[in-house]
Design a protein around this motif. Sequence first.
Motif, PDB file in Angstrom:
ATOM      1  N   THR A  48      37.452  41.017  39.913  1.00 30.62           N
ATOM      2  CA  THR A  48      37.532  41.065  38.248  1.00 30.62           C
ATOM      3  C   THR A  48      38.867  40.644  37.580  1.00 30.62           C
ATOM      4  N   SER A  49      40.260  40.563  38.515  1.00 34.13           N
ATOM      5  CA  SER A  49      40.978  39.945  37.845  1.00 34.13           C
ATOM      6  C   SER A  49      40.732  38.380  37.402  1.00 34.13           C
ATOM      7  N   SER A  50      40.809  37.626  37.207  1.00 31.81           N
ATOM      8  CA  SER A  50      40.806  36.715  36.889  1.00 31.81           C
ATOM      9  C   SER A  50      40.454  36.651  35.210  1.00 31.81           C
ATOM     10  N   ARG A  51      41.274  34.893  34.562  1.00 32.49           N
ATOM     11  CA  ARG A  51      40.304  35.361  33.181  1.00 32.49           C
ATOM     12  C   ARG A  51      39.290  34.537  32.945  1.00 32.49           C
ATOM     13  N   GLY A  52      38.731  33.428  34.375  1.00 36.21           N
ATOM     14  CA  GLY A  52      37.819  32.756  33.486  1.00 36.21           C
ATOM     15  C   GLY A  52      36.465  33.661  34.239  1.00 36.21           C
ATOM     16  N   ALA A  53      35.514  32.467  35.012  1.00 35.19           N
ATOM     17  CA  ALA A  53      34.591  33.156  35.637  1.00 35.19           C
ATOM     18  C   ALA A  53      34.822  34.197  36.837  1.00 35.19           C
ATOM     19  N   PRO A  54      34.500  35.562  36.684  1.00 43.11           N
ATOM     20  CA  PRO A  54      34.930  36.262  38.264  1.00 43.11           C
ATOM     21  C   PRO A  54      34.630  35.565  39.396  1.00 43.11           C
ATOM     22  N   VAL A  55      35.235  35.523  39.879  1.00 43.74           N
ATOM     23  CA  VAL A  55      34.955  34.322  41.599  1.00 43.74           C
ATOM     24  C   VAL A  55      34.646  35.667  42.567  1.00 43.74           C
TER      25      VAL A  55
END
Length: 292
Positions: A48-55
């Motif tokens: 959940t740390s990414s700025r875009g879509a959750p990986v």
Amino acid sequence: MTVVNACTRDGRGGSPTAVVIDDSTLGDDERQAIVRAAGTSHAAFIDTSSRGAPVVRFFTTAGELTNCGHGTVAAQAVQLQRSGASHHRGQQSTGGRTFATTAVRRPDGIEVWFDQGIIKLQDCASGESGSIVAALGLKPHDVTGDLRVASPGTPRLLVPVRDRRTLLSIQPNHDRLAADCRRLGYLGCFVYALTPTGTKATARMFAPAIGVDEDIVNANSTGCLAAHLLDTGHAGRIEVHQGDALGRPSSVCATAVRDRDGIRTRIGGSASTSGFGHRDGAWQFWRSSKAQ
């Protein structure tokens, strides 16, 4: 960590799937160990740390998967549960692809739909199909049509059989099937029996090559079946019942449409809210592995 019953049928059954809010310091061997400790066939790890879509990454005890349909249902259900919202439209990034997702609270759980993408289809060579059919424990007359290779990213074999009784009687030679699938590059075999209307089916998924002798439910293969049906002149929609042979009734729906890029599919399934709960033993295992 949360354990979700993914792709339930009428609020029951489904595939227990571990969902973990990922820690970037974990190694892949630790992620596989978490799957073992959770006692589930699959686990979804959400960054959940990414700025875009959750990986979201998926693992079995044997290693990482390119994608996982019922794991996506589980992951999206957990994210909606964590948000406290009644519905959510978003995106997920998995296997180098970002795709649209929808999650909605229903009386019997959380309904999730996601775009599977383009399905590649090709015929299975006759010399290969005989070995696979034998490894499944089937006779040639049990199979009612041509076997087809379908890939939403990872190839698997679609195997049509004559009826539900034949389907439920299958007892594969898992070692032989695993060897054949590895040799031919298949994830596994999705064996199915269509109803007379052609819009419903029962199915079983055998994937010993990735450490899952029989999958309770395989949502991506349901999407592959919808694509195959559309490609062979049938309606591009299907509801598939799975998991009965394992005492875990499950259901997946899929639709297929053809555009200029090929056959594109969309998959839907529900996650039972009663399946949400922490597995303390697995959590303690994760903590101890971190300490080591």
